[in-house]
Scaffold this motif. Structure first.
Motif, PDB file in Angstrom:
ATOM      1  N   THR A  50      78.060   7.608  29.128  1.00  0.00           N
ATOM      2  CA  THR A  50      77.950   9.038  29.424  1.00  0.00           C
ATOM      3  C   THR A  50      79.143   9.513  30.231  1.00  0.00           C
ATOM      4  O   THR A  50      79.694  10.595  29.985  1.00  0.00           O
ATOM      5  CB  THR A  50      76.648   9.326  30.181  1.00  0.00           C
ATOM      6  OG1 THR A  50      75.536   8.893  29.401  1.00  0.00           O
ATOM      7  CG2 THR A  50      76.498  10.813  30.465  1.00  0.00           C
ATOM      8  N   ARG A  90      69.155  11.914  27.010  1.00  0.00           N
ATOM      9  CA  ARG A  90      69.932  11.318  25.924  1.00  0.00           C
ATOM     10  C   ARG A  90      69.091  11.249  24.659  1.00  0.00           C
ATOM     11  O   ARG A  90      67.921  10.904  24.700  1.00  0.00           O
ATOM     12  CB  ARG A  90      70.402   9.912  26.302  1.00  0.00           C
ATOM     13  CG  ARG A  90      71.106   9.197  25.157  1.00  0.00           C
ATOM     14  CD  ARG A  90      71.537   7.809  25.529  1.00  0.00           C
ATOM     15  NE  ARG A  90      72.703   7.845  26.394  1.00  0.00           N
ATOM     16  CZ  ARG A  90      73.425   6.761  26.691  1.00  0.00           C
ATOM     17  NH1 ARG A  90      73.083   5.583  26.209  1.00  0.00           N
ATOM     18  NH2 ARG A  90      74.465   6.860  27.475  1.00  0.00           N
ATOM     19  N   GLU A  91      69.725  11.596  23.545  1.00  0.00           N
ATOM     20  CA  GLU A  91      69.081  11.511  22.236  1.00  0.00           C
ATOM     21  C   GLU A  91      69.909  10.581  21.341  1.00  0.00           C
ATOM     22  O   GLU A  91      71.133  10.691  21.302  1.00  0.00           O
ATOM     23  CB  GLU A  91      68.986  12.884  21.578  1.00  0.00           C
ATOM     24  CG  GLU A  91      68.122  13.870  22.328  1.00  0.00           C
ATOM     25  CD  GLU A  91      67.986  15.189  21.595  1.00  0.00           C
ATOM     26  OE1 GLU A  91      68.391  15.259  20.409  1.00  0.00           O
ATOM     27  OE2 GLU A  91      67.486  16.153  22.189  1.00  0.00           O
ATOM     28  N   LYS A  92      69.221   9.713  20.617  1.00  0.00           N
ATOM     29  CA  LYS A  92      69.871   8.848  19.647  1.00  0.00           C
ATOM     30  C   LYS A  92      69.348   9.194  18.269  1.00  0.00           C
ATOM     31  O   LYS A  92      68.187   8.956  17.951  1.00  0.00           O
ATOM     32  CB  LYS A  92      69.605   7.376  19.963  1.00  0.00           C
ATOM     33  CG  LYS A  92      70.342   6.411  19.042  1.00  0.00           C
ATOM     34  CD  LYS A  92      70.108   4.971  19.443  1.00  0.00           C
ATOM     35  CE  LYS A  92      70.872   4.015  18.538  1.00  0.00           C
ATOM     36  NZ  LYS A  92      70.627   2.592  18.916  1.00  0.00           N
ATOM     37  N   THR A  94      69.723   8.771  14.134  1.00  0.00           N
ATOM     38  CA  THR A  94      70.242   7.742  13.242  1.00  0.00           C
ATOM     39  C   THR A  94      69.937   8.038  11.778  1.00  0.00           C
ATOM     40  O   THR A  94      68.997   8.755  11.441  1.00  0.00           O
ATOM     41  CB  THR A  94      69.647   6.363  13.589  1.00  0.00           C
ATOM     42  OG1 THR A  94      68.215   6.428  13.493  1.00  0.00           O
ATOM     43  CG2 THR A  94      70.035   5.943  14.996  1.00  0.00           C
ATOM     44  N   VAL A 101      74.832   9.555  19.458  1.00  0.00           N
ATOM     45  CA  VAL A 101      74.241   9.345  20.774  1.00  0.00           C
ATOM     46  C   VAL A 101      74.716  10.496  21.642  1.00  0.00           C
ATOM     47  O   VAL A 101      75.898  10.588  21.988  1.00  0.00           O
ATOM     48  CB  VAL A 101      74.663   8.002  21.390  1.00  0.00           C
ATOM     49  CG1 VAL A 101      74.041   7.832  22.769  1.00  0.00           C
ATOM     50  CG2 VAL A 101      74.260   6.841  20.489  1.00  0.00           C
ATOM     51  N   THR A 103      74.126  13.348  24.929  1.00  0.00           N
ATOM     52  CA  THR A 103      73.514  13.693  26.209  1.00  0.00           C
ATOM     53  C   THR A 103      73.519  15.200  26.352  1.00  0.00           C
ATOM     54  O   THR A 103      74.578  15.840  26.243  1.00  0.00           O
ATOM     55  CB  THR A 103      74.267  13.052  27.387  1.00  0.00           C
ATOM     56  OG1 THR A 103      74.252  11.630  27.245  1.00  0.00           O
ATOM     57  CG2 THR A 103      73.612  13.425  28.710  1.00  0.00           C
ATOM     58  N   GLY A 118      78.817  13.178  24.151  1.00  0.00           N
ATOM     59  CA  GLY A 118      78.355  12.001  23.434  1.00  0.00           C
ATOM     60  C   GLY A 118      79.332  11.513  22.393  1.00  0.00           C
ATOM     61  O   GLY A 118      80.519  11.883  22.393  1.00  0.00           O
ATOM     62  N   ASP A 196      63.115   5.656  19.994  1.00  0.00           N
ATOM     63  CA  ASP A 196      64.158   6.523  20.530  1.00  0.00           C
ATOM     64  C   ASP A 196      63.566   7.729  21.253  1.00  0.00           C
ATOM     65  O   ASP A 196      64.137   8.227  22.222  1.00  0.00           O
ATOM     66  CB  ASP A 196      65.080   6.994  19.401  1.00  0.00           C
ATOM     67  CG  ASP A 196      65.854   5.850  18.780  1.00  0.00           C
ATOM     68  OD1 ASP A 196      66.220   4.924  19.526  1.00  0.00           O
ATOM     69  OD2 ASP A 196      66.095   5.891  17.561  1.00  0.00           O
ATOM     70  N   SER A 203      64.981   8.795  29.684  1.00  0.00           N
ATOM     71  CA  SER A 203      66.339   9.121  30.134  1.00  0.00           C
ATOM     72  C   SER A 203      66.414  10.428  30.914  1.00  0.00           C
ATOM     73  O   SER A 203      67.476  10.765  31.444  1.00  0.00           O
ATOM     74  CB  SER A 203      67.274   9.207  28.921  1.00  0.00           C
ATOM     75  OG  SER A 203      67.014  10.383  28.151  1.00  0.00           O
TER      76      SER A 203
END
Length: 233
Positions: A50, A90-92, A94, A101, A103, A118, A196, A203
């Motif tokens: 980050t 935070r998000e991931k 996919t 990724v 923030t 990110g 996630d 997070s």
């Protein structure tokens, strides 16, 4: 103390250069607000990835708008302002082809813009691509929530957009998130899985807040609002 000592040494160098008749153009890349201190890093409130993304954001912002004359060689060159109170998470996201990724930095005070930092990555890329000029956009008209920014690939800037739709009701915190991610003309369907989603909630971290009560109030201000409430920000 380390920062104060370094600032004092920098000002001494400026004075020495002036006394010696040396002229130079000074450019300074810095954040608008002070970065989280070492205790936040050691306590796990923020991580290296980050901080790297924040540094890239600040570098692009300065270099894209810098003046040929640079900045004044005095104490103002490192001056920053206090950050607003808010919450980051935070998000991931996919898919089989691309991932992100991100923030999100959401101030709790109405009217202040929310930003996004990110990286985007793909098995086809040699390195992850950091996001520049990232912003959060919430539409008052249709309830859509999107992130926008740019990444640099093959020497060119490409527009990035992540969009999801909450018109069915509910809040950002309580629905499985399906989204579309666009990079230039390319479009991908991405999602936030259950693990996630749990990591997203874990997070959640206040910024610009001091003390237990102010930190708790900042988190409650965000968690207590659905997408319609967040649209006011």
């Amino acid at each position: 103390m380390i920062e104060m000592s370094a600032s004092g040494g920098l000002l001494a160098d400026f004075a020495l250069a002036e006394a010696s008749g040396r002229e130079f153009v000074l450019h300074v890349i810095k954040p608008s607000h002070p970065l989280p201190l070492a205790p936040d890093f050691y306590l796990g409130r923020i991580d290296a990835l980050t901080l790297m993304a924040m540094g890239y954001r600040d570098a692009v912002a300065y270099l894209s708008s810098r003046s040929p004359a640079g900045v004044a060689a005095d104490y103002t060159c490192t001056a920053m302002t206090d950050p607003p109170t808010g919450v980051r998470w935070r998000e991931k996201l996919t898919s089989s082809s691309v991932g992100a990724v991100l923030t999100v930095w959401l101030p709790t005070e109405p009217g202040l813009p929310a930003s996004v930092t990110g990286f985007l990555e793909s098995p086809d890329w040699e390195y992850p691509a950091p996001l520049a000029n990232g912003v959060l956009i919430i539409s008052d008209n249709d309830g859509s929530w999107s992130y926008a920014g740019q990444i640099r690939r093959n020497g060119q800037w490409q527009e990035v957009s992540v969009k999801r739709d909450f018109r069915g009701g509910g809040t950002v915190w309580h629905r499985r998130m399906e989204a579309s991610l666009s990079i230039g003309a390319e479009r991908y369907d991405v999602h936030l899985g259950m693990a996630d989603a749990a990591a997203l909630l874990a997070s959640l971290e206040p910024f610009g807040a001091h003390g237990v009560f102010q930190r708790a109030a900042a988190v409650a201000a965000v968690l207590g609002k659905g997408i319609r409430g967040l649209a006011a920000y």
